[in-house]
Enzyme design. Structure first.
Site, short mmCIF file in Angstrom:
data_model
loop_
_atom_site.label_atom_id
_atom_site.label_comp_id
_atom_site.label_asym_id
_atom_site.label_seq_id
_atom_site.Cartn_x
_atom_site.Cartn_y
_atom_site.Cartn_z
N GLU A 162 0.90 -1.36 0.62
CA GLU A 162 -0.48 -0.25 -0.26
C GLU A 162 1.26 1.30 0.02
O GLU A 162 0.56 2.47 0.69
CB GLU A 162 -1.12 0.06 1.36
CG GLU A 162 -1.95 -1.01 1.00
CD GLU A 162 -2.52 -0.96 2.28
OE1 GLU A 162 -3.15 -0.44 3.25
OE2 GLU A 162 -3.70 -2.11 2.34
N ASN A 203 2.49 -5.06 -3.22
CA ASN A 203 0.96 -5.53 -2.90
C ASN A 203 -0.03 -4.52 -2.38
O ASN A 203 0.46 -3.54 -2.17
CB ASN A 203 0.87 -6.17 -1.37
CG ASN A 203 -0.66 -7.17 -1.66
OD1 ASN A 203 -0.91 -7.72 -2.18
ND2 ASN A 203 -1.09 -7.18 -0.03
N HIS A 238 -10.10 -6.57 -1.95
CA HIS A 238 -10.98 -6.54 -1.49
C HIS A 238 -12.33 -6.18 -2.47
O HIS A 238 -12.64 -4.87 -2.23
CB HIS A 238 -10.83 -6.23 -0.10
CG HIS A 238 -9.38 -6.43 0.35
ND1 HIS A 238 -9.87 -7.43 1.09
CD2 HIS A 238 -8.52 -6.11 0.56
CE1 HIS A 238 -8.92 -8.27 1.71
NE2 HIS A 238 -7.88 -7.73 2.11
N GLU A 267 -5.67 -11.14 -1.17
CA GLU A 267 -6.84 -11.22 -0.37
C GLU A 267 -7.84 -11.43 -0.52
O GLU A 267 -8.75 -9.72 0.42
CB GLU A 267 -5.99 -9.68 0.80
CG GLU A 267 -4.88 -9.49 1.14
CD GLU A 267 -4.73 -7.81 1.94
OE1 GLU A 267 -5.09 -7.90 2.43
OE2 GLU A 267 -3.43 -8.28 1.61
N ASP A 269 -11.03 -10.68 -0.94
CA ASP A 269 -13.05 -11.72 -0.12
C ASP A 269 -13.94 -10.80 -1.28
O ASP A 269 -13.51 -9.89 -1.29
CB ASP A 269 -12.94 -11.31 1.55
CG ASP A 269 -11.94 -10.13 1.81
OD1 ASP A 269 -12.08 -8.64 1.13
OD2 ASP A 269 -11.69 -9.80 2.64
C1 XIL Z 1 -5.74 -6.82 8.04
C2 XIL Z 1 -6.50 -7.60 9.34
O1 XIL Z 1 -7.45 -9.05 8.45
C3 XIL Z 1 -6.85 -7.37 10.54
O2 XIL Z 1 -6.77 -8.62 11.60
C4 XIL Z 1 -5.80 -5.76 10.94
O3 XIL Z 1 -7.14 -5.58 12.17
C5 XIL Z 1 -5.93 -5.41 9.93
O4 XIL Z 1 -5.36 -5.91 9.17
N1 XIL Z 1 -4.79 -5.12 4.05
C6 XIL Z 1 -3.99 -5.97 4.19
C7 XIL Z 1 -4.23 -7.00 5.35
O5 XIL Z 1 -3.10 -5.74 3.29
O6 XIL Z 1 -2.65 -6.99 6.43
C8 XIL Z 1 -4.79 -6.44 6.15
O7 XIL Z 1 -5.50 -7.40 7.48
C9 XIL Z 1 -6.28 -6.12 5.37
C10 XIL Z 1 -6.11 -4.94 4.24
#
Ligand code: XIL
Length: 388
Positions: A162, A203, A238, A267, A269
């Site tokens: 990020e 990422n 996401h 990631e 979802d």
């Molecule tokens: C999130 C975790 O899932 C949570 O448990 C934590 O509180 C915050 O981080 N982007 C990312 C991940 O790269 O590391 C994040 O994970 C979600 C967003």
């Protein structure tokens, strides 16, 4: 070989298997193996999940069974983030990270490290550093110590997480404010030197957005022009039931592949719930606490209606259609969690909600979306077999 493999996978995905030939020539025992994500998509990409403390410690035995059965790659959801691994300048805590790596090794999985550098979940002392030389020294110690310890054991590193704004410009994190773009080059150079065989990934979220895509292209080209190794782009993925558009995701996959990058969905979802930013402009509040307990924002506290299960399955089917279309460019699909009850989306961006974003429900049973994606693959395999 290719045809032989195809046959095998088709066979597997139909729910059968496979005869194991034993040393003893008189006995040929059929072994029944259940279809799974990792087997069905074996020839396309790795299938994975982010794992939490309960998985790593082995206390959540029910989810562990899913992980072992369905996935061939894992990512640590939290335990390798700077604040946990390196909370003080001279203290590293490797206990959980060692267990995490042991879990992956035990099951012969592709092990991802997440993440070496991220402005979020960082140790507060790092954010206090204002001197570029001191910051470079600390980044060097961090990356050398961690990537060095897991050399040859962690197969892919999310080196940087990020670092871009939505318009593609560099995020003004403390790293950037103190060191400018040079912190990015430093991170990739160090990671490559610490473990030359590990895959190195940038990422980020919303990497389907055209402006952010341009930012990624600039970042990658800049590293490449200096001969610095970067192997892949992690699209966090996401998503929601309605956005982003498949065509936007597709255009990003194409653009990243054109740079020679392996693309991964790191990631994945799909939130089932409305979010503050879905509401009309004026209604978007900065303080999402105001929505806590609001039933409009938490419409399915007692179960996910069948009609919504179908919508979720439709969305995942569209996504996997796309992923299969680009299987040559896609290395890995990792879900951000295993079962719905444990997803971070129950607590973010509004606390205390009941979400249904993953393939397994709160009892670790597959949701309709899982079945649909498996059927999609089966249908495609049959068509391939028939030469269509
Ligand atoms: C999130 C975790 O899932 C949570 O448990 C934590 O509180 C915050 O981080 N982007 C990312 C991940 O790269 O590391 C994040 O994970 C979600 C967003």
């Amino acid at each position: 070989m290719r045809t032989y493999l195809k046959c095998c996978f088709m066979f597997l995905s139909m729910g059968w298997l496979a005869v194991s030939c034993q040393q003893d020539t008189t006995v040929t025992k059929p072994v029944l193996e259940k279809p799974s994500l990792k087997n069905s998509f074996k020839k396309d990409f790795l299938m994975g999940a982010a794992v939490n403390d309960g998985h790593i410690n082995g206390t959540d035995t029910s989810s562990l069974k899913i992980i072992e059965r369905e996935f061939n790659t894992i990512t640590p959801e939290n335990i390798m983030k700077w604040m946990y691994l390196h909370p003080q300048p001279d203290s590293f805590y490797f206990d959980m990270a060692d267990k995490y790596v042991a879990l992956g090794k035990k099951h012969d999985m592709h092990i991802v490290g997440h993440t070496l550098l991220w402005h979020s979940q960082i140790a507060p002392w790092m954010d206090e550093i204002k001197d570029p030389v001191e910051m470079a020294k600390q980044i060097e110690n961090h990356i050398n110590t961690i990537a060095g310890r897991y050399k040859g054991k962690i197969h892919t590193w999310d080196v940087l997480n990020e670092a871009l704004n939505e318009d593609g410009s560099y995020r003004t994190s403390n790293f950037y404010n103190v060191m400018g773009e040079s912190y990015i080059e430093l991170a990739f150079r160090l990671a490559a030197a610490a473990d030359p065989d590990a895959k190195l990934v940038y990422n980020d979220y919303n990497l389907w957005k055209p402006e952010k895509r341009e930012g990624v292209i600039r970042l990658v080209k800049n590293l490449q022009s200096k001969g610095i190794k970067i192997d892949g782009i992690g699209m966090q993925a996401h998503y929601s039931l309605v956005g982003p558009e498949i065509s936007d995701i597709e255009n990003s996959i194409i653009a990243y592949a054109k740079l020679g990058m392996e693309v991964s969905m790191t990631e994945l979802d799909v939130t089932a719930l409305p979010n503050p930013w879905d509401l009309d402009g004026a209604a978007v509040k900065q303080n999402y606490e105001e929505y806590e307990g609001d039933p409009v924002m938490n419409p399915y506290p007692n179960g996910f209606p069948d009609s919504m299960q179908v919508k979720m399955a439709d969305r995942y089917e569209d996504l996997f259609q796309l992923y299969l279309k680009y299987e040559k460019n896609i290395d890995r699909i990792t879900f951000w969690g295993v079962s719905n009850g444990q997803s971070w989306l129950n607590g973010w961006p509004i606390k205390g909600r009941t979400n249904y974003p993953l393939f397994f429900n709160r009892k670790n049973k597959p949701q309709v979306a899982y079945e649909r994606v498996m059927q999609l693959k089966e249908k495609k395999s049959k068509l391939e077999e028939a030469g269509k």
